[in-house]
Design a protein around this motif. Structure first.
Motif, PDB file in Angstrom:
ATOM      1  N   GLN A  98      37.836  55.353  37.940  1.00 50.79           N
ATOM      2  CA  GLN A  98      38.445  55.118  36.628  1.00 50.79           C
ATOM      3  C   GLN A  98      39.664  54.209  36.751  1.00 50.79           C
ATOM      4  O   GLN A  98      39.814  53.237  35.998  1.00 50.79           O
ATOM      5  CB  GLN A  98      38.859  56.463  36.009  1.00 50.79           C
ATOM      6  N   THR A  99      40.535  54.509  37.704  1.00 50.94           N
ATOM      7  CA  THR A  99      41.760  53.739  37.879  1.00 50.94           C
ATOM      8  C   THR A  99      41.463  52.280  38.226  1.00 50.94           C
ATOM      9  O   THR A  99      42.090  51.350  37.695  1.00 50.94           O
ATOM     10  CB  THR A  99      42.634  54.367  38.976  1.00 50.94           C
ATOM     11  N   ALA A 100      40.500  52.078  39.129  1.00 47.47           N
ATOM     12  CA  ALA A 100      40.135  50.720  39.537  1.00 47.47           C
ATOM     13  C   ALA A 100      39.548  49.931  38.367  1.00 47.47           C
ATOM     14  O   ALA A 100      39.858  48.743  38.182  1.00 47.47           O
ATOM     15  CB  ALA A 100      39.137  50.776  40.685  1.00 47.47           C
ATOM     16  N   CYS A 101      38.726  50.587  37.563  1.00 51.02           N
ATOM     17  CA  CYS A 101      38.129  49.921  36.406  1.00 51.02           C
ATOM     18  C   CYS A 101      39.196  49.544  35.390  1.00 51.02           C
ATOM     19  O   CYS A 101      39.186  48.438  34.832  1.00 51.02           O
ATOM     20  CB  CYS A 101      37.083  50.835  35.776  1.00 51.02           C
ATOM     21  N   MET A 102      40.140  50.457  35.152  1.00 48.42           N
ATOM     22  CA  MET A 102      41.214  50.160  34.200  1.00 48.42           C
ATOM     23  C   MET A 102      42.048  48.976  34.685  1.00 48.42           C
ATOM     24  O   MET A 102      42.454  48.121  33.890  1.00 48.42           O
ATOM     25  CB  MET A 102      42.088  51.390  34.001  1.00 48.42           C
ATOM     26  N   ALA A 103      42.302  48.919  35.993  1.00 47.71           N
ATOM     27  CA  ALA A 103      43.075  47.807  36.553  1.00 47.71           C
ATOM     28  C   ALA A 103      42.354  46.485  36.334  1.00 47.71           C
ATOM     29  O   ALA A 103      42.979  45.462  36.015  1.00 47.71           O
ATOM     30  CB  ALA A 103      43.330  48.039  38.036  1.00 47.71           C
ATOM     31  N   LYS A 104      41.034  46.489  36.493  1.00 43.67           N
ATOM     32  CA  LYS A 104      40.255  45.273  36.264  1.00 43.67           C
ATOM     33  C   LYS A 104      40.334  44.826  34.808  1.00 43.67           C
ATOM     34  O   LYS A 104      40.180  43.641  34.506  1.00 43.67           O
ATOM     35  CB  LYS A 104      38.800  45.505  36.659  1.00 43.67           C
ATOM     36  N   ASN A 105      40.558  45.794  33.931  1.00 45.85           N
ATOM     37  CA  ASN A 105      40.666  45.485  32.506  1.00 45.85           C
ATOM     38  C   ASN A 105      42.100  45.224  32.073  1.00 45.85           C
ATOM     39  O   ASN A 105      42.386  45.130  30.872  1.00 45.85           O
ATOM     40  CB  ASN A 105      40.071  46.626  31.670  1.00 45.85           C
ATOM     41  N   SER A 141      39.480  52.642  28.301  1.00 41.35           N
ATOM     42  CA  SER A 141      39.436  53.965  28.908  1.00 41.35           C
ATOM     43  C   SER A 141      38.073  54.607  28.724  1.00 41.35           C
ATOM     44  O   SER A 141      37.517  55.209  29.647  1.00 41.35           O
ATOM     45  CB  SER A 141      40.521  54.857  28.301  1.00 41.35           C
ATOM     46  N   ASN A 142      37.507  54.454  27.529  1.00 35.65           N
ATOM     47  CA  ASN A 142      36.191  55.029  27.254  1.00 35.65           C
ATOM     48  C   ASN A 142      35.113  54.350  28.094  1.00 35.65           C
ATOM     49  O   ASN A 142      34.269  55.015  28.703  1.00 35.65           O
ATOM     50  CB  ASN A 142      35.865  54.889  25.768  1.00 35.65           C
ATOM     51  N   THR A 143      35.168  53.022  28.152  1.00 36.92           N
ATOM     52  CA  THR A 143      34.177  52.281  28.930  1.00 36.92           C
ATOM     53  C   THR A 143      34.268  52.623  30.411  1.00 36.92           C
ATOM     54  O   THR A 143      33.248  52.842  31.076  1.00 36.92           O
ATOM     55  CB  THR A 143      34.373  50.761  28.739  1.00 36.92           C
ATOM     56  N   CYS A 144      35.483  52.669  30.932  1.00 34.57           N
ATOM     57  CA  CYS A 144      35.674  52.931  32.361  1.00 34.57           C
ATOM     58  C   CYS A 144      35.295  54.356  32.755  1.00 34.57           C
ATOM     59  O   CYS A 144      34.976  54.616  33.917  1.00 34.57           O
ATOM     60  CB  CYS A 144      37.128  52.653  32.752  1.00 34.57           C
ATOM     61  N   SER A 145      35.354  55.277  31.809  1.00 35.72           N
ATOM     62  CA  SER A 145      35.035  56.669  32.128  1.00 35.72           C
ATOM     63  C   SER A 145      33.532  56.935  32.165  1.00 35.72           C
ATOM     64  O   SER A 145      33.083  57.921  32.760  1.00 35.72           O
ATOM     65  CB  SER A 145      35.692  57.603  31.107  1.00 35.72           C
ATOM     66  N   GLU A 146      32.753  56.054  31.548  1.00 36.99           N
ATOM     67  CA  GLU A 146      31.301  56.249  31.511  1.00 36.99           C
ATOM     68  C   GLU A 146      30.723  56.165  32.916  1.00 36.99           C
ATOM     69  O   GLU A 146      30.897  55.172  33.620  1.00 36.99           O
ATOM     70  CB  GLU A 146      30.638  55.194  30.619  1.00 36.99           C
ATOM     71  N   GLY A 147      30.056  57.216  33.316  1.00 31.72           N
ATOM     72  CA  GLY A 147      29.404  57.241  34.627  1.00 31.72           C
ATOM     73  C   GLY A 147      30.344  57.497  35.783  1.00 31.72           C
ATOM     74  O   GLY A 147      29.911  57.530  36.935  1.00 31.72           O
TER      75      GLY A 147
END
Length: 228
Positions: A98-105, A141-147
């Motif tokens: 989650q954290t890594a995905c949020m950073a990319k965004n 946050s919603n997108t990054c939490s999926e899966g």
């Protein structure tokens, strides 16, 4: 009476945003934001004795029946089914994803780890300052939490902070506060709710709400409590 897994997932989608955006520390008084596991009012929950599920195992089965799980989620849930709990390692992996995905965004989230093993969001860079930016953050946050974190983190939070699977977040927090010897046996979820929501009849909290023990109880119950 139990709540649905879809309700739990809806609340997990909002958990990070509520903890940070609704309790940004901008006020000068104690404030509380709750992300209870269902949409009932506190009065309804307290009188009905609603539980989230009969057991953690039952929740694992409900999620494993879904055909929309990522491979990471399915593997973590299958391990949990065998051992009876979500492992700390799987929780850490979900959090890191989650954290890594949020950073990319474009969102750098700051967190701290509480004594019960749960992460608490403490800030972000940049700080959203408009409705459009808030919506952008929540969408990310919603997108990054999926899966990744939506299911695994929500179940780990329940496991660590709400072993009785109570649906009322205030009663959940009080059970934890009692175990930590922060309140006596006469203290109730209604008293906590009144105190956190500024009820004029309330005499405040009989413990330090900023302590790790108290914050662990609040976070485990799905409550975001800020002392401004």
């Amino acid at each position: 009476m139990t709540t649905s897994t879809s309700s739990i997932l809806r609340q997990e989608t909002l958990r990070r945003a509520a903890a940070l955006l609704s309790c940004m520390g901008l006020s000068v008084s104690l404030t509380a934001c709750s992300t209870p596991w269902n949409q009932n009012t506190a009065d309804d929950v307290q009188t009905s004795g609603t539980r989230i599920a009969p057991s953690m195992s039952a929740l694992f089965d409900q999620y494993l029946a879904k055909d929309t799980l990522s491979q990471f989620e399915r593997d973590a849930l299958q391990r949990a089914k065998k051992t009876g709990k979500i492992s700390a390692e799987d929780y850490e992996t979900a959090h890191d994803k989650q954290t890594a995905c949020m950073a990319k965004n474009g969102w750098q989230e700051q967190t701290r780890k509480l004594s019960n093993g749960l992460y608490q969001t403490t800030g972000m860079t940049p700080v959203p300052s408009t409705d459009a930016e808030v919506n952008k953050y929540m969408e990310a946050s919603n997108t990054c939490s999926e899966g990744t974190s939506k299911i695994i983190e929500s179940l780990y939070q329940l496991q660590q902070g709400n072993p009785g699977l109570l649906a009322d977040p205030y009663e959940t927090a009080v059970e934890c506060l009692k175990k930590s010897n922060l309140v006596d046996d006469a203290y109730t979820g209604r008293k906590l709710q009144n105190a956190l929501n500024g009820d004029r009849a309330s005499k405040g909290l009989p413990f330090d709400a900023s302590s790790d023990a108290a914050q662990s109880c609040f976070t485990g119950a799905g409550l975001a409590v800020n002392i401004g």
